[in-house]
Design a protein around this motif. Structure first.
Motif, PDB file in Angstrom:
ATOM      1  N   THR A   2       0.866  -1.180   0.000  1.00 37.22           N
ATOM      2  CA  THR A   2       0.000   0.000   0.000  1.00 37.22           C
ATOM      3  C   THR A   2       0.899   1.226   0.000  1.00 37.22           C
ATOM      4  OG1 THR A   2      -0.118  -0.221   2.419  1.00 37.22           O
ATOM      5  CG2 THR A   2      -1.988  -1.037   1.134  1.00 37.22           C
ATOM      6  N   ARG A   3       0.465   2.276  -0.717  1.00 37.34           N
ATOM      7  CA  ARG A   3       1.285   3.484  -0.807  1.00 37.34           C
ATOM      8  C   ARG A   3       0.409   4.729  -0.847  1.00 37.34           C
ATOM      9  NH1 ARG A   3       6.713   2.675  -2.202  1.00 37.34           N
ATOM     10  NH2 ARG A   3       7.205   0.532  -2.783  1.00 37.34           N
ATOM     11  N   VAL A   4       0.813   5.740  -0.086  1.00 37.18           N
ATOM     12  CA  VAL A   4       0.196   7.069  -0.136  1.00 37.18           C
ATOM     13  C   VAL A   4       1.283   8.108   0.134  1.00 37.18           C
ATOM     14  CG1 VAL A   4      -2.070   6.272   0.660  1.00 37.18           C
ATOM     15  CG2 VAL A   4      -0.398   7.087   2.325  1.00 37.18           C
ATOM     16  N   THR A   5       0.946   9.359  -0.149  1.00 28.05           N
ATOM     17  CA  THR A   5       1.809  10.482   0.217  1.00 28.05           C
ATOM     18  C   THR A   5       0.972  11.447   1.044  1.00 28.05           C
ATOM     19  OG1 THR A   5       3.122  10.264  -1.792  1.00 28.05           O
ATOM     20  CG2 THR A   5       3.260  12.367  -0.630  1.00 28.05           C
ATOM     21  N   ASP A   6       1.481  11.834   2.210  1.00 26.53           N
ATOM     22  CA  ASP A   6       0.647  12.623   3.107  1.00 26.53           C
ATOM     23  C   ASP A   6       0.722  14.118   2.791  1.00 26.53           C
ATOM     24  OD1 ASP A   6       2.913  13.699   4.348  1.00 26.53           O
ATOM     25  OD2 ASP A   6       2.711  12.532   6.183  1.00 26.53           O
ATOM     26  N   ALA A   7       0.052  14.910   3.614  1.00 22.07           N
ATOM     27  CA  ALA A   7      -0.070  16.345   3.365  1.00 22.07           C
ATOM     28  C   ALA A   7       1.252  17.085   3.457  1.00 22.07           C
ATOM     29  CB  ALA A   7      -1.068  16.951   4.357  1.00 22.07           C
ATOM     30  N   HIS A   8       2.264  16.488   4.074  1.00 20.55           N
ATOM     31  CA  HIS A   8       3.586  17.099   4.154  1.00 20.55           C
ATOM     32  C   HIS A   8       4.519  16.587   3.074  1.00 20.55           C
ATOM     33  CE1 HIS A   8       2.979  18.101   8.717  1.00 20.55           C
ATOM     34  NE2 HIS A   8       2.285  18.879   7.911  1.00 20.55           N
ATOM     35  N   GLY A   9       3.987  15.790   2.146  1.00 17.91           N
ATOM     36  CA  GLY A   9       4.814  15.234   1.089  1.00 17.91           C
ATOM     37  C   GLY A   9       5.579  13.989   1.485  1.00 17.91           C
ATOM     38  N   MET A  10       5.290  13.441   2.657  1.00 12.96           N
ATOM     39  CA  MET A  10       5.958  12.226   3.115  1.00 12.96           C
ATOM     40  C   MET A  10       5.301  11.004   2.498  1.00 12.96           C
ATOM     41  SD  MET A  10       8.261  10.773   5.135  1.00 12.96           S
ATOM     42  CE  MET A  10       8.664  11.911   6.471  1.00 12.96           C
ATOM     43  N   ALA A  11       6.109  10.126   1.912  1.00 13.73           N
ATOM     44  CA  ALA A  11       5.600   8.871   1.371  1.00 13.73           C
ATOM     45  C   ALA A  11       5.464   7.849   2.488  1.00 13.73           C
ATOM     46  CB  ALA A  11       6.539   8.349   0.297  1.00 13.73           C
ATOM     47  N   TRP A  12       4.339   7.150   2.502  1.00 12.02           N
ATOM     48  CA  TRP A  12       4.070   6.087   3.469  1.00 12.02           C
ATOM     49  C   TRP A  12       3.784   4.803   2.697  1.00 12.02           C
ATOM     50  CZ3 TRP A  12       3.537   6.589   8.938  1.00 12.02           C
ATOM     51  CH2 TRP A  12       3.729   7.888   9.417  1.00 12.02           C
ATOM     52  N   SER A  13       4.250   3.677   3.246  1.00 13.71           N
ATOM     53  CA  SER A  13       4.015   2.412   2.548  1.00 13.71           C
ATOM     54  C   SER A  13       3.877   1.265   3.535  1.00 13.71           C
ATOM     55  CB  SER A  13       5.158   2.109   1.575  1.00 13.71           C
ATOM     56  OG  SER A  13       6.389   1.980   2.267  1.00 13.71           O
ATOM     57  N   GLY A  14       2.991   0.346   3.182  1.00 11.02           N
ATOM     58  CA  GLY A  14       2.851  -0.914   3.904  1.00 11.02           C
ATOM     59  C   GLY A  14       3.259  -2.051   2.984  1.00 11.02           C
ATOM     60  N   ARG A  15       3.682  -3.158   3.574  1.00 11.08           N
ATOM     61  CA  ARG A  15       4.212  -4.251   2.763  1.00 11.08           C
ATOM     62  C   ARG A  15       3.982  -5.571   3.472  1.00 11.08           C
ATOM     63  NH1 ARG A  15       8.952  -6.932   3.149  1.00 11.08           N
ATOM     64  NH2 ARG A  15       9.841  -7.884   1.282  1.00 11.08           N
TER      65      ARG A  15
END
Length: 404
Positions: free
Chosen positions: A58-71
């Motif tokens: 799973t991948r998203v980018t938050d409101a501060h431009g930080m990429a988040w990912s689950g694996r």
């Protein structure tokens, strides 16, 4: 507009069947491609080779431009199927069978996931976010799809309240005009005093479920005391009356939900204003009223007053409560002994003799309140997994109490 933007990601190198064969395509099947952010999604990966190993991300980018990912790395069953509700990942960002593990266990591209939480903007401006789910085998992405997670339904109306205009400070979220009358919820944060992003999202979600909700600022905002000192219950009672008067609210069923220091006010409101408040939900509660905050701000002032008199109560009485007090606490709370407080609360009878209730989570910490499935850091003890489990368990019980 979306709270988080989609972040493209390459497939991982793990994957394949024991014989070296890799599927070229797969199907990501979900029961809800667009759901409220507090609703679970039931996901299956179909069309794989028997016993094939794949990586789901799973991948998203938050409101501060930080990429988040689950694996998570899974092995398909004999029919080439992976049911994420029941499959245990071989490795990944979470352990054990958990259909929503890839959502809450996402980690930031940089920084410590235990001290970092996903950054969100106001729900009234950005009411949803999108998650990219992908399946990789043999170094190739063989399936992907987008899932929408909604905080604020399009029909929900938002209004910012100010002391100058309304005599109250807070964020009001209302179901659409003409909606059935449902139990309203007054939300009180902790020692931050003001309206936080988390309280906004809770209120928006509750209103999306049909419950008028007001996230109230009771200190530390314009027109309110600078510190948690001599905060009058009359001010909170005026907020309760305002919320009850909304046309979508059932005035007989108002709930006050308070976290940490706000748990004191929630208990006090249920005790001293049973004509206004039916139920109280208290997260990481104290059994007693505590002094002003910060500790060195205000001498011997009390945190709370009623009728101009200080409330210094050990313990807070609950014998006039009309409805239910539900206490939620973790045994690894490093801020104060909320677990023992919750146990004590659960032993107290209300005005009709019914005892309060407690939900106890031995491995969770102080930051256990609210809705599940967001990647949040650890605040005040516990672990990410334990705190998440407490939210997944307790949030539905708050919703059930509202429907009673």
């Amino acid at each position: 507009m979306a709270i988080v933007a989609v972040s493209a990601g390459a497939g991982c190198s793990e994957g394949g069947a024991p014989g070296g064969k890799h599927s070229r395509t797969a199907i990501i099947a979900v029961d809800k491609s667009d759901a409220l952010a507090d609703e679970p999604v039931h996901m299956r990966i179909r069309g794989l080779t028997s016993n094939e190993q794949v990586t789901v991300t799973t991948r998203v980018t938050d409101a501060h431009g930080m990429a988040w990912s689950g694996r998570a790395v899974f092995t398909a069953d004999a029919k080439g199927l992976i049911d994420l509700d029941h499959a245990r990942p071989r490795t990944g960002t979470y352990r054990g069978a958990d259909g929503m593990g890839l959502f809450w266990s996402m980690t930031p591209g940089t920084g410590d996931p235990d001290t970092t939480s996903i950054a969100l903007t106001n729900p009234q401006h950005n009411p949803f976010y999108e998650i990219r789910v992908a399946v990789a085998s043999g170094g190739r992405t063989i399936a992907q799809r987008m899932l929408t997670r909604t905080f604020q339904a399009r029909t929900v109306r938002h209004e910012e309240l100010t002391n100058t205009k309304d005599g109250l400070s807070g964020e009001l979220f209302l179901p659409p005009t003409g909606a059935p009358r449902r139990a309203p919820v007054l939300l009180l944060g902790g020692s931050e005093g003001g309206v936080t992003p988390v309280s906004r999202f809770r209120a928006a979600l509750l209103a999306s479920r049909g419950h008028p909700a007001l996230a109230l600022c009771y200190f530390g905002c314009p027109g309110r005391p600078e510190y948690l000192a001599d905060v009058s219950l009359e001010y909170i009672a005026s907020a309760a009356r305002f919320l009850r008067a909304q046309p979508q609210a059932d005035p007989r069923r108002l709930m006050v939900a308070g976290a940490s220091r706000g748990s004191e006010a929630a208990q006090l409101m249920a005790q001293y204003y049973p004509d206004l408040v039916r139920d109280a939900v208290v997260y990481a509660p104290s059994r007693n009223t505590n002094g002003a905050y910060p500790v060195n701000c205000c001498g011997t002032q009390a945190a709370w007053t009623k009728g101009g008199k200080s409330l210094n109560l050990v313990p807070i009485p609950l014998d006039h409560v009309r409805g239910t007090v539900l206490a939620v606490a973790g045994g690894a709370d490093s801020v104060w002994g909320s677990l023992s407080s919750a146990r004590s609360i659960a032993q107290q009878p209300n005005a009709s003799g019914r005892k309060a209730k407690a939900l106890l989570y031995p491995k969770a910490g102080h930051g256990i309140g609210g809705f599940p499935y967001l990647p949040l850091g650890v605040d005040g003890g516990g672990t990410r997994a334990a705190n998440e489990q407490s939210r997944e368990s307790s949030w539905p019980q708050l919703l059930q109490l509202l429907e009673r």
